[in-house]
Design an enzyme around this catalytic site. Structure first.
Site, mmCIF file in Angstrom:
data_model
loop_
_atom_site.group_PDB
_atom_site.id
_atom_site.type_symbol
_atom_site.label_atom_id
_atom_site.label_comp_id
_atom_site.label_asym_id
_atom_site.label_seq_id
_atom_site.Cartn_x
_atom_site.Cartn_y
_atom_site.Cartn_z
ATOM 1 C CB SER A 250 -0.916 0.061 1.225
ATOM 2 O OG SER A 250 -0.055 0.236 2.607
ATOM 3 C CE LYS A 251 -1.588 6.530 -3.100
ATOM 4 N NZ LYS A 251 -2.962 6.173 -3.085
ATOM 5 N NE ARG A 252 0.546 0.911 6.087
ATOM 6 C CZ ARG A 252 1.250 -0.336 6.189
ATOM 7 N NH1 ARG A 252 2.180 -0.344 7.199
ATOM 8 N NH2 ARG A 252 0.764 -1.510 5.875
ATOM 9 N N GLY A 254 5.469 3.451 -0.010
ATOM 10 C CA GLY A 254 5.837 4.104 -1.049
ATOM 11 C C GLY A 254 5.095 3.996 -2.417
#
Ligand code: GLU
Length: 476
Positions: A250-252, A254
């Site tokens: 996920s966005k966490r 990157g």
């Protein structure tokens, strides 16, 4: 005839995990000489956006994944956008209603909420208690006269559902957790599950290859396939893609969109190769594959059951491998957008040849195309000298050396790297100076940098005039 599909919902950019789903479907279709279909699942009006559909199409094309039927090119089984197929779903729903396989459910939000609470108190999974299943005709008429909204629910039989998943093997879904579920919403649009099945049926999909996150929907799909009297496709649920901490990518972690990697300067063929290895591989654990090789080698049976971990470092390594092994012409072409946005291109023919030579000198070092403008900048612009390095490299001693080098350069007949190198080395010997005491200041003087490509190749390419001019200016 194998027919598979990639069915993205246009609610965001193409995610790495979805790109891999598209890729595996594509490879499977090509390997089996079948058809690969692109279908846009845009029934969620709130979240679907045309811009995302366009972006997904663009990114798939960038990756080199081509489809045989789709919203942009049409095909025998279109339309390929679910929002244009609403009447088709309605037709199926009406037929199922007539046959008594689905029924109208008039329950209000409050009633459903209450049902959930009761289930929770009893420790049961949330679901529908079937209270509208056997409404009398009179009751239905009465509700309709009152103008009450209704949804259509499928009567779920109490039975175990089993599939033989091509990746996961036998999967059993215990029937008791499934209660009568909605196939048409009160606004007359289908639920996601209903639309998927109707489309897979009408588009003659033979293999449903998708992420494991859809496995829990599969029993519903099977019941709908049965309800409409259709044969089941084969199912293959691919493992999830995780970040390095083993949680879902996920966005966490990157950048997770294909677009972001494209903008970072990854080569499409490197990205294509890398994502093919996310949860799939050959026995000899080979890593570099051309598209044709992947098509030949691909098989569903070799997809791993265990989750794949997205390893950015490995992707970066693979990208630099591809850059090292790609023609300069292609690197130049792919670097153009980056060079343009850095303001380094002014569209003359001479520039093109010159820039290609500069790229050639740096080729071994380039990891992403985004680095190209910085790496070759000093070939195109006057260098900027950093104060700190200036003090390290330029002093009375080295100024004198550089002045001698200018004289040597002025006299070289054929200003080619071999000759330049010979002369500079000859000078070091004659003066009994360590080569590093000449090479470093020289590199700094002509490029403003302490690192870079082969010193003499770079001097040759810059050309005598520019080199001498830069040295003289620096000494001053
Ligand atoms: N539209 C779904 C998604 O984007 C895919 C449905 C499917 O493959 O069955 O996740």
């Amino acid at each position: 005839m194998v027919r598979v599909r990639f069915a993205p919902s246009p609610t965001g950019f193409l995610h790495i995990g979805n790109a891999r789903t598209a890729l595996f479907n594509y490879l499977f279709a090509r390997k089996n000489k079948g058809k690969f279909i692109l279908r846009i699942e845009d029934t969620d009006k709130e979240r679907s956006r045309k811009e995302y559909e366009e972006a997904i199409i663009e990114d798939l094309k960038w990756l080199g994944i081509e489809w045989d039927e789709g919203p942009d090119i049409g095909g025998e089984f279109g339309p390929y956008r679910q929002s244009e197929r609403i009447n088709i779903y309605k037709g199926f729903a009406e037929k199922l209603l007539k046959e008594g396989i689905v029924y109208k459910c008039f329950c209000t939000k409050e009633e459903l909420e209450k049902m959930r609470e009761i289930a929770q108190q009893k420790g049961l999974p949330p679901g529908y208690d079937g209270r509208c299943r056997d409404l009398t005709k009179e009751k239905i008429n009465q509700y309709e006269r009152q103008g009450r909204d209704y949804v259509l629910r499928l009567k779920v039989p109490e039975e175990k559902i089993e599939i033989n998943d091509l990746i996961r093997g036998k999967v059993v879904f215990e029937g008791e957790y499934l209660t009568d579920f909605v196939i048409m919403k009160s606004d007359g649009t289908p639920t996601f599950n209903f639309a998927v099945v109707i489309d897979d049926y009408l588009m003659k999909i033979t293999h449903v290859i998708r992420g494991e996150d859809h496995l829990s929907n599969t029993p519903k799909h099977i019941l709908i396939f049965r309800a409409i009297g259709a044969e089941l496709p084969q199912f293959a649920h691919m493992s999830m893609t995780l970040g390095p901490d083993r949680t879902r990518l996920s966005k966490r972690h990157g950048a997770t969109s294909v677009r972001a990697y494209r903008e970072e300067g990854y080569l499409p063929e490197a990205f294509f190769n890398y994502i093919a290895l996310l949860g799939w591989g050959t026995t000899e654990s080979r890593e570099i594959f051309t598209k044709e090789e992947l098509i030949n080698e691909f098989s569903i049976e070799r997809c791993h059951k265990a989750s794949a971990v997205f390893d950015k470092e490995k992707l970066l390594w693979m990208n630099s491998y591809y850059i090292r092994n790609t023609s300069i012409d292609r690197i130049y072409q792919l670097s153009l957008p980056f060079l343009r946005s850095a303001g380094l291109i002014n569209n003359s023919e001479k520039d093109e040849e010159y820039i290609k030579k500069a790229i050639f000198l740096e080729q071994e070092k380039i990891k992403t195309l985004k680095e190209v403008p910085y790496l070759i900048e000093f070939f195109l612009k006057e260098p900027e000298y950093e104060r700190e390095n200036f003090e390290n490299f330029i002093n009375e001693e080295t100024k004198k050396t550089l002045a001698d080098i200018v004289q040597i350069f002025e006299k070289i007949k054929d200003f080619k790297k071999e000759e330049i190198e010979n002369k500079v080395r000859g000078y070091c010997k004659e003066k009994n100076i360590k080569t590093s005491l000449v090479f470093h200041p020289l590199r700094f003087a002509v490029s403003g940098r302490t690192k870079g490509p082969d010193l003499f190749g770079m001097i040759e390419l810059l050309g005598r005039e520019k080199v001498i001019e830069r040295i003289k200016k620096l000494i001053k």
